[in-house]
Design a protein around this motif. Sequence first.
Motif, PDB file in Angstrom:
ATOM      1  N   ASP A 188       0.872  -1.131  -0.088  1.00 47.28           N
ATOM      2  CA  ASP A 188      -0.220   0.017  -0.133  1.00 47.28           C
ATOM      3  C   ASP A 188       0.672   1.121  -0.111  1.00 47.28           C
ATOM      4  O   ASP A 188       0.370   2.372  -0.125  1.00 47.28           O
ATOM      5  N   VAL A 189       2.138   1.183  -0.249  1.00 44.55           N
ATOM      6  CA  VAL A 189       2.953   2.421   0.054  1.00 44.55           C
ATOM      7  C   VAL A 189       3.503   2.745  -1.273  1.00 44.55           C
ATOM      8  O   VAL A 189       3.834   2.003  -2.322  1.00 44.55           O
ATOM      9  N   ASN A 190       3.386   4.176  -1.564  1.00 49.47           N
ATOM     10  CA  ASN A 190       3.445   4.790  -2.502  1.00 49.47           C
ATOM     11  C   ASN A 190       5.050   5.202  -2.624  1.00 49.47           C
ATOM     12  O   ASN A 190       5.512   5.796  -1.638  1.00 49.47           O
ATOM     13  N   PRO A 191       6.040   4.620  -3.532  1.00 50.56           N
ATOM     14  CA  PRO A 191       7.264   4.672  -3.565  1.00 50.56           C
ATOM     15  C   PRO A 191       7.885   6.240  -3.373  1.00 50.56           C
ATOM     16  O   PRO A 191       8.838   6.847  -2.959  1.00 50.56           O
ATOM     17  N   PHE A 192       6.824   7.223  -3.923  1.00 53.14           N
ATOM     18  CA  PHE A 192       6.913   8.558  -4.069  1.00 53.14           C
ATOM     19  C   PHE A 192       6.434   9.373  -2.801  1.00 53.14           C
ATOM     20  O   PHE A 192       6.256  10.353  -2.906  1.00 53.14           O
ATOM     21  N   ASP A 206       5.985   5.002  10.645  1.00 50.33           N
ATOM     22  CA  ASP A 206       5.114   3.738  10.509  1.00 50.33           C
ATOM     23  C   ASP A 206       5.648   2.867   9.519  1.00 50.33           C
ATOM     24  O   ASP A 206       5.722   1.790   9.454  1.00 50.33           O
ATOM     25  N   ILE A 207       5.703   3.410   8.140  1.00 47.74           N
ATOM     26  CA  ILE A 207       6.095   2.746   7.015  1.00 47.74           C
ATOM     27  C   ILE A 207       7.742   2.221   7.279  1.00 47.74           C
ATOM     28  O   ILE A 207       7.926   1.047   6.948  1.00 47.74           O
ATOM     29  N   LEU A 208       8.290   2.868   7.769  1.00 46.01           N
ATOM     30  CA  LEU A 208       9.577   2.468   8.171  1.00 46.01           C
ATOM     31  C   LEU A 208       9.964   1.234   9.033  1.00 46.01           C
ATOM     32  O   LEU A 208      10.484   0.154   8.670  1.00 46.01           O
ATOM     33  N   LYS A 209       9.018   1.447  10.009  1.00 46.29           N
ATOM     34  CA  LYS A 209       8.850   0.293  10.890  1.00 46.29           C
ATOM     35  C   LYS A 209       8.368  -0.938  10.322  1.00 46.29           C
ATOM     36  O   LYS A 209       8.717  -2.111  10.619  1.00 46.29           O
ATOM     37  N   GLY A 210       7.499  -0.760   9.436  1.00 43.16           N
ATOM     38  CA  GLY A 210       6.917  -1.889   8.671  1.00 43.16           C
ATOM     39  C   GLY A 210       7.672  -2.702   7.679  1.00 43.16           C
ATOM     40  O   GLY A 210       7.295  -3.722   7.210  1.00 43.16           O
TER      41      GLY A 210
END
Length: 210
Positions: A188-192, A206-210
Amino acid sequence: MRAPLGVILAGGQATRMGGSDDNLVDKGLLQLGTKPILSHVIDRFDPQVGGLILNANGDANRFSAFHVPVIPDASGELAGPLAGILAGLDYAAERGFDHIVTAAADTPFLPADLVPQLQLQSEITAAPVVLSATPCPERKQQRQPTFGLWSVTLRDDLRAALNDGLRKIVAFTQPRGNAYAEFALTGDVNPFFNVNTPQDLTQAHDILKG
């Protein structure tokens, strides 16, 4: 194609982080995990390019820890990303590069294959500019114009356009036949994904932790 010069664009005012004409806020210097956002950008971008510079206005010494040349906008008017792109094109042309690839300083998860995919589309289409995009159900593609491969042959046209008051990237590139390279979402993460607000910074953690 020779490896392009990488240009990290950090010339904005970051108004949603409290920046203004008198108070430049560097989103790239905000801490994300164990290091600044800009370090994440450099770690992902630097292996893909033949050299790296940072476009930023104000005192360049605040970026000294990153050991990357810092160049200001081509004009002193804070004319948006096109001014930083022109500064990068001029710098590249003076050093024998044929192309630059631009990336934003507040995007810690940028694609690890950004440059190869942009170069591939350049070779297929022979377009002078290749911009990035992501899938979008409503519009088929979501443009990511801050991330692009630019031929240095565009710099005189771009200088004239800026002098005429043009500020939008796509308004400059579309009449010149730009192409697009599409990058898939990672889960679900947009690379941009970029950090514009304090809420975005929380989400980036949160993204970094995931």
